[in-house]
Design a protein around this motif. Structure first.
Motif, mmCIF file in Angstrom:
data_model
loop_
_atom_site.group_PDB
_atom_site.id
_atom_site.type_symbol
_atom_site.label_atom_id
_atom_site.label_comp_id
_atom_site.label_asym_id
_atom_site.label_seq_id
_atom_site.Cartn_x
_atom_site.Cartn_y
_atom_site.Cartn_z
ATOM 1 N N UNK A 59 60.394 53.723 -0.699
ATOM 2 C CA UNK A 59 60.655 52.315 -0.976
ATOM 3 C C UNK A 59 59.444 51.636 -1.614
ATOM 4 N N UNK A 60 59.422 51.677 -2.944
ATOM 5 C CA UNK A 60 58.426 50.970 -3.744
ATOM 6 C C UNK A 60 59.175 50.247 -4.851
ATOM 7 N N UNK A 64 65.707 63.225 -9.356
ATOM 8 C CA UNK A 64 65.024 61.996 -8.971
ATOM 9 C C UNK A 64 65.534 60.833 -9.807
ATOM 10 N N UNK A 65 65.391 59.632 -9.274
ATOM 11 C CA UNK A 65 65.759 58.414 -9.980
ATOM 12 C C UNK A 65 64.805 57.305 -9.563
ATOM 13 N N UNK A 66 64.148 56.686 -10.537
ATOM 14 C CA UNK A 66 63.274 55.549 -10.281
ATOM 15 C C UNK A 66 64.029 54.288 -10.685
ATOM 16 N N UNK A 87 62.412 54.774 -5.205
ATOM 17 C CA UNK A 87 62.429 56.066 -5.883
ATOM 18 C C UNK A 87 63.300 56.998 -5.055
ATOM 19 N N UNK A 88 64.375 57.496 -5.666
ATOM 20 C CA UNK A 88 65.366 58.325 -4.973
ATOM 21 C C UNK A 88 65.183 59.793 -5.347
#
Length: 210
Positions: free
Chosen positions: A30-31, A76-78, A83-84
């Protein structure tokens, strides 16, 4: 001697949530608005470092996972909120008893109960295997909207990734912990962080002993 200026410049450890299936790990860091983060996934190690939040503070986390994951098939996904990751386990099999190799409790690590399924439910669900696809449409659709980790080693500066489709359009992503507005949050070390829900448990697997 550590001065106030030095302390304020030290990286902040962001909140992290996780859930799993027999063959994969869901992981969220969590950013907010992480710009060109440094991400490395190799073996059972995951490293994240990036600048985010309204005050553009630096966040960093290093994790030694319980077992290895496959960086070539993981995704990944930002986004603007977090960020997932969908980390494919190197060996499909029984649930991990916890996320990290170290059994020590970590205050920053919570279970993502919105994504969690018990192991018998995971067997029934099936899901995306390999580099994507499978018999679970939600997981398959999610992975199709995510980018790769950049091959073995997983280094990815990821310019432009923040413009990818948002969480709301991804199946199963709405209602994730920490996705609401950051109302009521305080403290300098929380700037730019979407805190997971308070009733989430720690990083241990629910209802199982280590």
């Amino acid at each position: 001697m550590v001065t106030a200026d030095m302390a304020s410049s030290e990286p902040i450890h962001p909140p992290v949530t996780w859930a799993q299936r027999n063959h994969l790990i869901f992981l969220t860091i969590y950013v907010e608005d992480a710009k060109n983060p440094e991400i490395k996934v190799e073996g059972n190690r995951l490293h994240f470092r990036g600048t985010g939040g309204p005050e553009k503070k630096t966040f960093e986390v290093d994790m030694e996972l319980y077992k290895d994951v496959n960086s070539e098939t993981s995704k990944q996904l930002v986004s603007g909120r977090a960020v997932e990751f969908v980390l494919m386990k190197a060996e499909e099999g029984p649930y991990w008893p916890r996320l990290l190799k170290d059994s020590k409790k970590c205050h920053w690590l919570k279970v993502d109960f919105n994504r969690w399924k018990d192991e018998d439910e995971s067997d029934d669900e099936g899901g995306a295997r390999g580099s994507g696809g499978g018999d679970n449409p939600d997981i398959e659709a999610m992975m199709q909207q995510m980018g790769g980790l950049g091959g073995v080693g997983g280094m990815a500066g990821m310019p432009g990734m923040a413009g990818m489709p948002g969480m709301a359009g991804m199946p199963g992503m709405a209602g994730m912990p920490g996705m609401d507005a950051m109302a009521g949050m305080g403290g300098d070390d929380k700037a730019g962080v979407d805190e997971p829900e308070e009733d989430s448990d720690d990083g241990d697997l629910p209802d199982l002993e280590d």
